[in-house]
Design an enzyme around this catalytic site. Sequence first.
Site, PDB file in Angstrom:
ATOM      1  N   GLY A  43       0.829  -1.193   0.000  1.00  0.00           N
ATOM      2  CA  GLY A  43       0.000   0.000   0.000  1.00  0.00           C
ATOM      3  C   GLY A  43       0.866   1.247   0.000  1.00  0.00           C
ATOM      4  N   GLN A  48       3.228  10.015   1.051  1.00  0.00           N
ATOM      5  CA  GLN A  48       4.484   9.254   1.082  1.00  0.00           C
ATOM      6  C   GLN A  48       5.319   9.434  -0.173  1.00  0.00           C
ATOM      7  OE1 GLN A  48       2.495   5.341   2.211  1.00  0.00           O
ATOM      8  NE2 GLN A  48       4.438   5.206   3.300  1.00  0.00           N
ATOM      9  N   CYS A  92       5.960  -0.029   7.077  1.00  0.00           N
ATOM     10  CA  CYS A  92       5.567   1.159   6.322  1.00  0.00           C
ATOM     11  C   CYS A  92       6.757   1.573   5.461  1.00  0.00           C
ATOM     12  CB  CYS A  92       5.208   2.291   7.298  1.00  0.00           C
ATOM     13  SG  CYS A  92       4.768   3.841   6.484  1.00  0.00           S
ATOM     14  N   LEU A  93       6.517   1.874   4.188  1.00  0.00           N
ATOM     15  CA  LEU A  93       7.622   2.208   3.289  1.00  0.00           C
ATOM     16  C   LEU A  93       8.348   3.488   3.713  1.00  0.00           C
ATOM     17  CD1 LEU A  93       6.152   1.252  -0.219  1.00  0.00           C
ATOM     18  CD2 LEU A  93       7.725  -0.045   1.228  1.00  0.00           C
ATOM     19  N   HIS A 134      -4.242   1.639   7.590  1.00  0.00           N
ATOM     20  CA  HIS A 134      -2.882   2.183   7.663  1.00  0.00           C
ATOM     21  C   HIS A 134      -2.716   3.332   6.656  1.00  0.00           C
ATOM     22  CE1 HIS A 134       1.656   1.673   7.992  1.00  0.00           C
ATOM     23  NE2 HIS A 134       1.512   2.426   6.918  1.00  0.00           N
ATOM     24  N   GLU A 135      -3.132   3.091   5.407  1.00  0.00           N
ATOM     25  CA  GLU A 135      -2.961   4.122   4.366  1.00  0.00           C
ATOM     26  C   GLU A 135      -3.867   5.331   4.618  1.00  0.00           C
ATOM     27  OE1 GLU A 135      -0.401   3.716   2.781  1.00  0.00           O
ATOM     28  OE2 GLU A 135      -0.172   1.561   3.050  1.00  0.00           O
ATOM     29  N   HIS A 138      -2.387   7.809   6.845  1.00  0.00           N
ATOM     30  CA  HIS A 138      -1.450   8.724   6.165  1.00  0.00           C
ATOM     31  C   HIS A 138      -2.187   9.952   5.634  1.00  0.00           C
ATOM     32  CE1 HIS A 138       2.404   6.649   6.151  1.00  0.00           C
ATOM     33  NE2 HIS A 138       1.837   5.521   5.749  1.00  0.00           N
TER      34      HIS A 138
HETATM   35 CO    CO Z   1       2.695   3.670   5.780  1.00  0.00          CO
END
Ligand code: CO
Length: 173
Positions: A43, A48, A92-93, A134-135, A138
């Site tokens: 995701g 991000q 998380c990236l 999660h996304e 953000h």
């Molecule tokens: Co993340």
Amino acid sequence: MDIVLYPDPRLRAKNKAVDSFDESLAKTVRDMFDLMYSQQGVGLAAPQVGLNIKLLVFNATGNADDNESEIVLCNPVIKSKSKDKELAEEGCLSFPEILGNVMRHQSIVIEAQNLQGKTFELELEEWQARIFQHENDHIDGMLFIDRMTPASKALIKNDLLLMREEYGADANS
Ligand code: CO
């Protein structure tokens, strides 16, 4: 397009609604998926990649060849969430190699717009529901470290400190 790493302020900034559903949005979404797959992610949210707009993409399979499983959400809104919650490990990236346990609703109903601006409703469960939550955080300037269990947070305290030091060093160089 590059991944924005913690503690870049763009991860905490306010995100604007997507209002033009054009070719450039479609291109951004394609680039986000490609970047996500290249980083073994499932995701990715627009902040991000440094874009402060209400846009997120995910593919719970993580498989770049499985385009059928790709989900694009513009301006998502949570309509309802299950009382049941589950604890599981997330990454998380924007926090490479950091993992921690986060409690999430087991299922969730959302309303969002697709790439053409058409509004639709979607019910997500389990792993998909977790990725979405999660996304979507953000999009609200919220990060998984804000929701980690105290035990997980304690374990990654030093990693976060290192990331903040590295960010500061880059900013000053
Ligand atoms: Co993340």
